[in-house]
Motif scaffolding. Structure first.
Motif, mmCIF file in Angstrom:
data_model
loop_
_atom_site.group_PDB
_atom_site.id
_atom_site.type_symbol
_atom_site.label_atom_id
_atom_site.label_comp_id
_atom_site.label_asym_id
_atom_site.label_seq_id
_atom_site.Cartn_x
_atom_site.Cartn_y
_atom_site.Cartn_z
ATOM 1 N N GLN A 93 56.453 46.330 19.565
ATOM 2 C CA GLN A 93 57.517 46.060 20.526
ATOM 3 C C GLN A 93 58.128 47.358 21.057
ATOM 4 N N LEU A 94 58.216 48.354 20.200
ATOM 5 C CA LEU A 94 58.742 49.648 20.654
ATOM 6 C C LEU A 94 57.818 50.289 21.684
ATOM 7 N N PHE A 95 56.511 50.150 21.484
ATOM 8 C CA PHE A 95 55.589 50.748 22.453
ATOM 9 C C PHE A 95 55.478 49.894 23.714
ATOM 10 N N ALA A 96 55.709 48.587 23.603
ATOM 11 C CA ALA A 96 55.793 47.775 24.813
ATOM 12 C C ALA A 96 57.002 48.195 25.637
ATOM 13 N N LEU A 97 58.149 48.395 24.969
ATOM 14 C CA LEU A 97 59.348 48.890 25.659
ATOM 15 C C LEU A 97 59.085 50.257 26.273
ATOM 16 N N SER A 98 58.428 51.131 25.520
ATOM 17 C CA SER A 98 58.153 52.486 26.014
ATOM 18 C C SER A 98 57.251 52.449 27.237
ATOM 19 N N ARG A 99 56.226 51.605 27.198
ATOM 20 C CA ARG A 99 55.298 51.512 28.330
ATOM 21 C C ARG A 99 56.011 50.991 29.570
ATOM 22 N N LEU A 100 56.875 49.988 29.398
ATOM 23 C CA LEU A 100 57.627 49.453 30.536
ATOM 24 C C LEU A 100 58.592 50.495 31.090
ATOM 25 N N ALA A 101 59.312 51.174 30.208
ATOM 26 C CA ALA A 101 60.255 52.193 30.667
ATOM 27 C C ALA A 101 59.529 53.366 31.318
ATOM 28 N N ALA A 102 58.364 53.741 30.767
ATOM 29 C CA ALA A 102 57.598 54.851 31.345
ATOM 30 C C ALA A 102 57.047 54.505 32.723
ATOM 31 N N SER A 103 56.935 53.207 33.028
ATOM 32 C CA SER A 103 56.420 52.802 34.340
ATOM 33 C C SER A 103 57.346 53.220 35.475
ATOM 34 N N THR A 104 58.591 53.562 35.166
ATOM 35 C CA THR A 104 59.529 54.034 36.194
ATOM 36 C C THR A 104 59.398 55.539 36.430
ATOM 37 N N HIS A 105 58.520 56.199 35.686
ATOM 38 C CA HIS A 105 58.307 57.637 35.822
ATOM 39 C C HIS A 105 56.966 57.886 36.523
ATOM 40 N N PHE A 159 71.854 48.949 21.680
ATOM 41 C CA PHE A 159 71.323 49.691 22.825
ATOM 42 C C PHE A 159 70.047 49.145 23.448
ATOM 43 N N TRP A 160 69.381 48.178 22.823
ATOM 44 C CA TRP A 160 68.152 47.656 23.447
ATOM 45 C C TRP A 160 68.528 46.981 24.766
ATOM 46 N N PRO A 161 67.798 47.247 25.856
ATOM 47 C CA PRO A 161 68.148 46.640 27.160
ATOM 48 C C PRO A 161 68.192 45.124 27.087
ATOM 49 N N ARG A 162 69.195 44.557 27.732
ATOM 50 C CA ARG A 162 69.341 43.102 27.745
ATOM 51 C C ARG A 162 68.156 42.456 28.460
ATOM 52 N N ASP A 163 67.653 41.359 27.894
ATOM 53 C CA ASP A 163 66.544 40.634 28.515
ATOM 54 C C ASP A 163 66.955 40.140 29.901
ATOM 55 N N GLY A 164 66.100 40.418 30.900
ATOM 56 C CA GLY A 164 66.387 40.002 32.268
ATOM 57 C C GLY A 164 67.249 40.958 33.047
ATOM 58 N N ALA A 165 67.658 42.075 32.418
ATOM 59 C CA ALA A 165 68.537 43.030 33.110
ATOM 60 C C ALA A 165 67.993 44.451 32.991
ATOM 61 N N THR A 166 66.660 44.598 32.998
ATOM 62 C CA THR A 166 66.049 45.913 32.847
ATOM 63 C C THR A 166 65.868 46.599 34.201
ATOM 64 N N ARG A 167 65.672 47.919 34.152
ATOM 65 C CA ARG A 167 65.475 48.703 35.381
ATOM 66 C C ARG A 167 64.064 48.544 35.930
ATOM 67 N N TRP A 168 63.174 47.971 35.157
ATOM 68 C CA TRP A 168 61.779 47.826 35.543
ATOM 69 C C TRP A 168 61.440 46.341 35.647
ATOM 70 N N PRO A 169 60.459 45.983 36.432
ATOM 71 C CA PRO A 169 60.051 44.571 36.495
ATOM 72 C C PRO A 169 59.385 44.149 35.191
ATOM 73 N N ASP A 170 59.764 42.999 34.686
ATOM 74 C CA ASP A 170 59.175 42.455 33.473
ATOM 75 C C ASP A 170 58.995 40.949 33.670
#
Length: 401
Positions: free
Chosen positions: A122-134, A192-203
Motif C-alpha cells: 500500500q505504501l508503494f501504491a501511494l508512492s506510485r500515485l504521488a510520483a505520477s504528479t512529478h 497524514f495519509w491523504p483522505r480517500d477521494g481527496a487526493t491531488r492525483w486521479p485515483d
C-alpha cells in the motif's frame, strides 16, 4: 545522489511514505533477523514446525494483500486499508508480550503479523500515485530512493541490537520495540495519509469485479514472470531464515553477529540503491536483475561455509550489491506489468512474495532434512539464479515476437 530526495521532501504524500517506510524498515530490521531463532531457540519449535508456520503465514499474507489490493483499486479506499493493516503490527507484538509462549508466538506470526505485510504494498501504491504528479524522468529515482529508505534502518537499528544482546538481553526484548514502532506507524497513517477521494492525483475506481481482477493477474505471461521473480525473493527470504540460525550454530558466533552482519549488509545496500538510477535505462531491467541475483547467490551460498571465518564479513559486499538490485527492480518490473492499477500492481508484489516464501520454506525444509543449513543456502542461491535467467529468456523471447 541527493537529487531524488528533493521531490520526496517537498511532496507531503511522498514524505509520509518515506517516514512510514523508515519506521516499517525499523520494524522489519528488529524482527526479521531473529524470528527464526525465536521460534526454534526460545519457543521450542522444530525446523519442520517453523517451516509450516512460514508457509501458513505466506499464504495468509498474500491472500490478504491480493484481496486488499484489488479492493483498493475497486473502491479507492487506500487510507482505510492502510490503517487496518498497520494496526496488525500492534496486535501481533502485543499478543506475544501478553502471552510469551509458543502458542501465542505461532498465532502472532502465522495469523496476525502476516496481515500487516500488505502495508508495504500500500505504501508503494501511494508512492506510485504521488510520483505520477512529478516528471516521468524523475519517477524511477523517487521509487528507488523510497525503497532505499526502507533498508536504511537496518544500518542503524541492528548495531544497537548487537550491543543490547552482547549485554545479555533476551531475544524477546524485541517485542516492546516492535509494539512502539507499530503504534507510531498507525498514528502517522491516521494523521497524514491523504483522505480517500481527496487526493491531488486521479485515483479512479477500477470498474473490475473481483473475478475479473484475479483473471487479469492470473494471465500466463504475467504469472510466469511472478513465479520467476519469486525464486529470487525466495533467496532473500531464505537468507533471513538461515542467517540467525547459522550464526547461532557456529561456535564463537551469536545474536550480536547476526545483528552486525544484517546491519552491514542492509547499510551497504543503501548507496547501491541510490546509485541504481544511473544504470536503469542503460541496461535492460531483466539483465540487471540476473546480475543482481548472481551476486546475491554468491553471498547466500557461501554464508554457512564462511561463517566460522573472518572472511564472512566480505560477503556483505556482493550481498549488498545484489540485494540493491533484487529488492528494487522486481518491484518496479511488477508494477509496470499492471501500471494502470496500483493496488493490483502491489498485489503482484505479494504474489511474488508468496512464491518466494513457498520456495524458501520448501528449500529450507528439504535442505535441512538432507544436509543442514549449507545445502539449504546453496539450493536457494542456485534457484534464484535459475529464476532470473528464466525471466531474462521470457522477455527476450517476447521482444523477438
Amino acid at each position: 545522489m541527493f537529487a531524488p530526495f528533493r521531490p520526496i521532501i517537498k511532496d507531503p504524500a511522498l514524505r509520509l511514505a518515506a517516514v512510514l517506510l523508515v519506521l516499517f524498515g525499523a520494524h522489519a530490521a528488529t524482527m526479521a533477523p531473529y524470528v527464526s531463532a525465536l521460534a526454534i531457540r526460545v519457543f521450542g519449535l522444530s525446523d519442520s514446525a517453523y517451516s509450516a508456520v512460514l508457509l501458513v503465514a505466506s499464504v495468509l499474507s498474500v491472500s490478504a494483500s491480493v484481496g486488499l489490493g484489488i479492493l483498493a483499486d475497486q473502491r479507492a479506499n487506500r487510507r482505510a486499508i492502510a490503517l487496518g493493516t498497520s494496526a496488525m503490527l500492534i496486535a501481533g507484538s502485543g499478543l506475544v508480550l501478553a502471552g510469551d509462549n509458543a502458542v501465542v508466538f505461532v498465532i502472532a506470526n502465522a495469523l496476525i503479523l502476516p496481515l500487516s505485510a500488505s502495508i508495504f504494498g500500500q505504501l508503494f501504491a501511494l508512492s506510485r500515485l504521488a510520483a505520477s504528479t512529478h516528471p516521468e524522468r524523475d519517477r524511477p529515482a523517487i521509487l528507488s530512493t523510497l525503497r532505499a529508505l526502507f533498508a536504511l534502518p537496518w544500518l542503524m537499528v541492528l548495531p544497537i541490537w548487537a550491543v543490547v544482546f552482547d549485554h545479555g538481553a533476551p531475544l524477546t526484548a524485541i517485542y516492546p520495540v516492535t509494539l512502539t514502532l507499530g503504534i507510531l506507524i498507525v498514528a502517522l497513517t491516521l494523521a497524514f495519509w491523504p483522505r480517500d477521494g481527496a487526493t491531488r492525483w486521479p485515483d479512479p475506481k477500477s470498474g473490475l469485479t473481483f473475478r475479473q481482477s484475479l483473471r487479469e493477474m492470473a494471465n500466463l505471461p504475467i504469472l510466469s514472470r511472478v513465479v520467476a521473480l519469486g525464486t529470487i525473493n525466495g533467496a532473500v527470504m531464505l537468507y533471513l531464515v538461515v542467517m540467525g540460525l547459522v550464526f547461532a550454530a557456529t561456535p564463537g558466533r551469536g545474536a550480536s553477529d547476526t545483528a552486525l552482519y544484517a546491519g552491514l549488509l542492509a547499510g551497504l545496500e543503501v548507496p547501491f540503491m541510490l546509485a541504481l538510477p544511473v544504470l536503469v535505462g542503460r541496461v535492460s531491467r531483466t539483465s540487471l536483475i540476473w546480475v543482481g541475483a548472481a551476486l546475491y547467490a554468491l553471498h547466500l551460498g557461501l554464508l554457512p561455509l564462511l561463517a566460522p571465518t573472518p572472511f564472512v564479513w566480505l560477503l556483505t559486499i556482493p550481498g549488498a550489491a545484489g540485494g540493491a538490485v533484487v529488492l528494487t527492480q522486481p518491484m518496479a518490473y511488477l508494477q509496470d506489468l499492471l501500471s494502470n492499477r496500483p493496488g493490483a500492481g502491489a498485489s503482484l508484489m505479494a504474489l511474488q512474495k508468496l512464491a518466494g516464501d513457498a520456495f524458501s520454506a520448501a528449500v529450507f525444509a528439504i535442505g535441512t532434512a538432507l544436509a543442514g543449513y549449507e545445502l539449504a543456502a546453496a539450493a536457494g542461491a542456485l534457484l534464484g539464479v535459475i529464476g532470473a535467467g528464466a525471466l531474462w529468456a521470457m522477455d527476450r523471447r517476447a521482444a523477438r515476437s
